[in-house]
Design a protein around this motif. Structure first.
Motif, PDB file in Angstrom:
ATOM      1  N   ILE A   5       6.527  -0.561  52.687  1.00  0.00           N
ATOM      2  CA  ILE A   5       6.438  -2.004  52.517  1.00  0.00           C
ATOM      3  C   ILE A   5       7.775  -2.606  52.922  1.00  0.00           C
ATOM      4  CG2 ILE A   5       5.981  -3.845  50.865  1.00  0.00           C
ATOM      5  CD1 ILE A   5       4.424  -1.774  49.213  1.00  0.00           C
ATOM      6  N   ILE A   6       7.800  -3.197  54.105  1.00  0.00           N
ATOM      7  CA  ILE A   6       9.066  -3.584  54.721  1.00  0.00           C
ATOM      8  C   ILE A   6       9.791  -4.661  53.925  1.00  0.00           C
ATOM      9  CG2 ILE A   6      10.115  -4.505  56.826  1.00  0.00           C
ATOM     10  CD1 ILE A   6       8.988  -1.633  57.026  1.00  0.00           C
ATOM     11  N   GLU A   7       9.063  -5.531  53.186  1.00  0.00           N
ATOM     12  CA  GLU A   7       9.740  -6.618  52.492  1.00  0.00           C
ATOM     13  C   GLU A   7      10.561  -6.137  51.306  1.00  0.00           C
ATOM     14  OE1 GLU A   7       5.380  -6.804  50.964  1.00  0.00           O
ATOM     15  OE2 GLU A   7       6.457  -6.376  52.829  1.00  0.00           O
ATOM     16  N   LYS A   8      10.401  -4.894  50.912  1.00  0.00           N
ATOM     17  CA  LYS A   8      11.242  -4.332  49.867  1.00  0.00           C
ATOM     18  C   LYS A   8      12.451  -3.683  50.520  1.00  0.00           C
ATOM     19  CE  LYS A   8       7.481  -3.545  46.582  1.00  0.00           C
ATOM     20  NZ  LYS A   8       6.783  -2.563  45.709  1.00  0.00           N
ATOM     21  N   ARG A   9      13.638  -4.102  50.075  1.00  0.00           N
ATOM     22  CA  ARG A   9      14.857  -3.615  50.698  1.00  0.00           C
ATOM     23  C   ARG A   9      15.690  -2.836  49.687  1.00  0.00           C
ATOM     24  NH1 ARG A   9      13.530  -3.584  55.589  1.00  0.00           N
ATOM     25  NH2 ARG A   9      15.718  -3.402  56.215  1.00  0.00           N
ATOM     26  N   VAL A  10      16.570  -1.977  50.206  1.00  0.00           N
ATOM     27  CA  VAL A  10      17.382  -1.109  49.373  1.00  0.00           C
ATOM     28  C   VAL A  10      18.852  -1.299  49.735  1.00  0.00           C
ATOM     29  CG1 VAL A  10      17.843   1.262  48.652  1.00  0.00           C
ATOM     30  CG2 VAL A  10      15.511   0.576  49.254  1.00  0.00           C
ATOM     31  N   ARG A 238      12.546 -12.340  47.407  1.00  0.00           N
ATOM     32  CA  ARG A 238      13.239 -11.085  47.658  1.00  0.00           C
ATOM     33  C   ARG A 238      12.831 -10.042  46.620  1.00  0.00           C
ATOM     34  NH1 ARG A 238      14.505 -13.536  51.550  1.00  0.00           N
ATOM     35  NH2 ARG A 238      16.554 -13.886  52.494  1.00  0.00           N
ATOM     36  N   THR A 239      12.738  -8.823  47.091  1.00  0.00           N
ATOM     37  CA  THR A 239      12.580  -7.668  46.208  1.00  0.00           C
ATOM     38  C   THR A 239      13.613  -6.656  46.660  1.00  0.00           C
ATOM     39  OG1 THR A 239      10.188  -8.079  46.124  1.00  0.00           O
ATOM     40  CG2 THR A 239      10.977  -5.960  45.276  1.00  0.00           C
ATOM     41  N   VAL A 240      14.630  -6.458  45.841  1.00  0.00           N
ATOM     42  CA  VAL A 240      15.756  -5.618  46.251  1.00  0.00           C
ATOM     43  C   VAL A 240      15.974  -4.512  45.222  1.00  0.00           C
ATOM     44  CG1 VAL A 240      18.171  -5.558  46.956  1.00  0.00           C
ATOM     45  CG2 VAL A 240      16.823  -7.634  47.327  1.00  0.00           C
ATOM     46  N   PHE A 241      16.052  -3.293  45.717  1.00  0.00           N
ATOM     47  CA  PHE A 241      16.411  -2.145  44.902  1.00  0.00           C
ATOM     48  C   PHE A 241      17.903  -1.882  45.089  1.00  0.00           C
ATOM     49  CE2 PHE A 241      11.913  -1.722  45.584  1.00  0.00           C
ATOM     50  CZ  PHE A 241      11.408  -1.123  44.441  1.00  0.00           C
ATOM     51  N   PHE A 242      18.675  -2.083  44.042  1.00  0.00           N
ATOM     52  CA  PHE A 242      20.099  -1.744  44.064  1.00  0.00           C
ATOM     53  C   PHE A 242      20.230  -0.359  43.444  1.00  0.00           C
ATOM     54  CE2 PHE A 242      20.067  -6.401  43.968  1.00  0.00           C
ATOM     55  CZ  PHE A 242      20.946  -6.707  44.999  1.00  0.00           C
ATOM     56  N   VAL A 243      20.692   0.602  44.223  1.00  0.00           N
ATOM     57  CA  VAL A 243      20.679   1.997  43.773  1.00  0.00           C
ATOM     58  C   VAL A 243      22.005   2.664  44.093  1.00  0.00           C
ATOM     59  CG1 VAL A 243      18.197   2.065  44.241  1.00  0.00           C
ATOM     60  CG2 VAL A 243      19.783   2.983  45.932  1.00  0.00           C
ATOM     61  N   ASP A 244      22.280   3.764  43.398  1.00  0.00           N
ATOM     62  CA  ASP A 244      23.426   4.575  43.775  1.00  0.00           C
ATOM     63  C   ASP A 244      22.972   5.685  44.720  1.00  0.00           C
ATOM     64  OD1 ASP A 244      22.216   6.426  42.098  1.00  0.00           O
ATOM     65  OD2 ASP A 244      23.923   6.601  40.727  1.00  0.00           O
ATOM     66  N   GLN A 245      23.934   6.391  45.261  1.00  0.00           N
ATOM     67  CA  GLN A 245      23.619   7.404  46.261  1.00  0.00           C
ATOM     68  C   GLN A 245      22.706   8.484  45.708  1.00  0.00           C
ATOM     69  OE1 GLN A 245      25.002   6.951  49.503  1.00  0.00           O
ATOM     70  NE2 GLN A 245      23.290   8.329  49.956  1.00  0.00           N
ATOM     71  N   ALA A 246      22.877   8.806  44.430  1.00  0.00           N
ATOM     72  CA  ALA A 246      22.066   9.859  43.823  1.00  0.00           C
ATOM     73  C   ALA A 246      20.591   9.495  43.763  1.00  0.00           C
ATOM     74  CB  ALA A 246      22.583  10.178  42.418  1.00  0.00           C
ATOM     75  N   GLU A 254      15.178   2.889  57.546  1.00  0.00           N
ATOM     76  CA  GLU A 254      14.823   1.528  57.980  1.00  0.00           C
ATOM     77  C   GLU A 254      14.740   0.538  56.834  1.00  0.00           C
ATOM     78  OE1 GLU A 254      10.827   3.800  57.716  1.00  0.00           O
ATOM     79  OE2 GLU A 254      12.914   4.222  58.275  1.00  0.00           O
ATOM     80  N   LEU A 255      14.729   1.025  55.588  1.00  0.00           N
ATOM     81  CA  LEU A 255      14.667   0.115  54.442  1.00  0.00           C
ATOM     82  C   LEU A 255      16.031  -0.183  53.844  1.00  0.00           C
ATOM     83  CD1 LEU A 255      11.466   1.242  52.511  1.00  0.00           C
ATOM     84  CD2 LEU A 255      11.720  -0.464  54.303  1.00  0.00           C
ATOM     85  N   ILE A 256      17.066   0.464  54.330  1.00  0.00           N
ATOM     86  CA  ILE A 256      18.400   0.244  53.778  1.00  0.00           C
ATOM     87  C   ILE A 256      18.982  -1.047  54.362  1.00  0.00           C
ATOM     88  CG2 ILE A 256      20.747   1.156  53.599  1.00  0.00           C
ATOM     89  CD1 ILE A 256      19.491   3.973  53.807  1.00  0.00           C
ATOM     90  N   ASP A 257      19.457  -1.914  53.489  1.00  0.00           N
ATOM     91  CA  ASP A 257      19.944  -3.232  53.900  1.00  0.00           C
ATOM     92  C   ASP A 257      21.261  -3.495  53.191  1.00  0.00           C
ATOM     93  OD1 ASP A 257      20.381  -5.809  54.661  1.00  0.00           O
ATOM     94  OD2 ASP A 257      18.583  -6.649  53.752  1.00  0.00           O
ATOM     95  N   GLN A 258      22.371  -3.092  53.800  1.00  0.00           N
ATOM     96  CA  GLN A 258      23.674  -3.295  53.181  1.00  0.00           C
ATOM     97  C   GLN A 258      24.193  -4.714  53.367  1.00  0.00           C
ATOM     98  OE1 GLN A 258      23.399   0.039  51.410  1.00  0.00           O
ATOM     99  NE2 GLN A 258      25.313  -1.042  51.210  1.00  0.00           N
ATOM    100  N   GLU A 259      23.470  -5.544  54.128  1.00  0.00           N
ATOM    101  CA  GLU A 259      23.940  -6.898  54.383  1.00  0.00           C
ATOM    102  C   GLU A 259      23.517  -7.868  53.288  1.00  0.00           C
ATOM    103  OE1 GLU A 259      25.997  -7.557  56.864  1.00  0.00           O
ATOM    104  OE2 GLU A 259      25.890  -5.418  57.298  1.00  0.00           O
ATOM    105  N   TYR A 260      22.582  -7.475  52.445  1.00  0.00           N
ATOM    106  CA  TYR A 260      22.077  -8.421  51.440  1.00  0.00           C
ATOM    107  C   TYR A 260      23.127  -8.675  50.374  1.00  0.00           C
ATOM    108  CZ  TYR A 260      19.227 -10.568  47.842  1.00  0.00           C
ATOM    109  OH  TYR A 260      18.722 -11.433  46.906  1.00  0.00           O
TER     110      TYR A 260
END
Length: 260
Positions: A5-10, A238-246, A254-260
Motif C-alpha cells: 500500500i504505497i500511501e503508507k510510508r516508513v 498521511r499514514t507514517v510508520f516511524f521505526v528504528d532500524q531493528a 520503495e516505502l522508505i521516505d526519509q524526507e517526511y
C-alpha cells in the motif's frame, strides 16, 4: 505476491533514542505551525515506552515554548481502566513525561475516567464518547478529527486496545468501546474505534525493536485488519510508520521516505 500500500510510508531512525527525538521534533514543529495560524489542534496520544519517550523528547525540545499550548487538546487512543494514579495508566505516564510541565488549561486534557471515579467500565467508554462529541467536526461527525493520532503497535499487530480477532476491531457504530478480558494486562480498557482513528488527518505509528518487524511487514503488505489491526490504521492525509532500524528488517525499499 502481496501488493504494498504505497500511501503508507516508513521513516527509519538508527535506534530508539534517535527515533523518539525524530518524532518529537516533528510534533513540536507541527504544533507550533498550527498554533501560529490561530488553529485549535487535537492530538491523540498513545501509551507504552515509545509513546512516553516521544513526549519526554518533546518536553526537552529547544523549541517547545514556541508552541501555543493553550490551543492544543490532548486525548488518548486508549486507556487502561485503573485507578487515576496507577503507574500503568497512560494518562499518568503522559503527564509525567510532558503534560504536567506545560502551561495548558486543565480542560484541554481529556482523560478517560478511572476506576476511582465510581463508575463501571461501560460508562467510562460512554463518558469518553460524550466528551469527544463536545468537539464535533464541521459535517457533524461526533468527534474531533485529530491532527495527529499517535499509535503504538504490539508484536501481535494490535493498536490502541483493538486486538487481533476480537470484536472491538470490527465495531463501526460507536466512538469508544469498553474492552474486557484483554489479551494483554490489565484486562479492562477503553479504546477508540477504528473509524475514529482513521478519521485523523495524520496517523503516526511509532515502533521499535525486532519483535515489531513482523507486525510492520504485515501492515505494509495489506494484511487483514481483523487479524492484524495495525494493517487497518490509515490517516486521511498521511499514514507514517516511524521505526528504528531493528523494526525495519521487512520494509520494502520503495516505502522508505526519509524526507517526511
Amino acid at each position: 505476491m502481496a501488493e504494498f500500500i504505497i500511501e503508507k510510508r516508513v521513516v527509519i531512525s538508527p535506534d530508539p533514542a534517535a527515533l523518539a527525538e525524530s518524532v518529537a521534533a516533528r510534533l513540536v514543529h507541527r504544533l507550533a505551525k498550527r498554533g501560529a495560524g490561530g488553529r485549535t489542534v487535537h492530538v491523540s496520544l498513545t501509551g507504552g515506552s515509545m509513546g512516553s519517550a516521544v513526549l519526554v523528547a518533546a518536553m526537552r525540545h529547544p523549541r517547545r515554548d514556541r508552541v501555543d499550548w493553550s490551543r492544543v487538546h490532548f486525548w488518548w487512543s486508549d486507556e487502561r481502566f485503573l485507578a487515576r494514579d496507577h503507574q500503568e495508566r497512560n494518562e499518568r505516564q503522559a503527564r509525567a513525561a510532558l503534560l504536567d510541565s506545560l502551561t495548558i488549561p486543565a480542560a484541554n486534557i481529556h482523560a478517560v475516567a478511572a476506576t476511582d471515579d465510581g463508575i463501571e467500565l461501560e460508562e467510562a467508554a460512554e463518558r469518553y464518547a460524550a466528551e469527544l462529541a463536545r468537539y464535533p467536526q464541521a459535517d457533524g461527525t461526533p468527534w474531533p478529527s485529530f491532527d495527529i493520532c499517535f499509535l503504538g503497535v504490539g508484536p501481535d499487530g494490535h493498536i490502541a486496545s483493538l486486538f487481533p480477532d476480537r470484536p472491538e476491531i470490527l465495531i463501526t457504530d460507536r466512538v469508544a468501546v469498553a474492552v474486557r478480558d484483554s489479551p494483554k494486562p490489565p484486562p479492562d480498557r477503553v479504546s477508540l474505534t477504528r473509524p475514529v482513528i482513521n478519521g485523523s488527518q495524520r496517523v503516526w505509528l511509532v515502533l521499535s525493536g525486532t519483535d515489531k518487524a513482523s507486525a510492520l511487514g504485515l501492515a505494509l503488505a495489506g494484511a487483514s485488519y481483523a487479524s492484524v489491526p495495525v494493517a487497518g490504521a490509515k490517516g486521511r492525509k498521511r499514514t507514517v510508520f516511524f521505526v528504528d532500524q531493528a523494526a525495519a528488517s521487512q520494509v520494502p525499499p520503495e516505502l522508505i521516505d526519509q524526507e517526511y
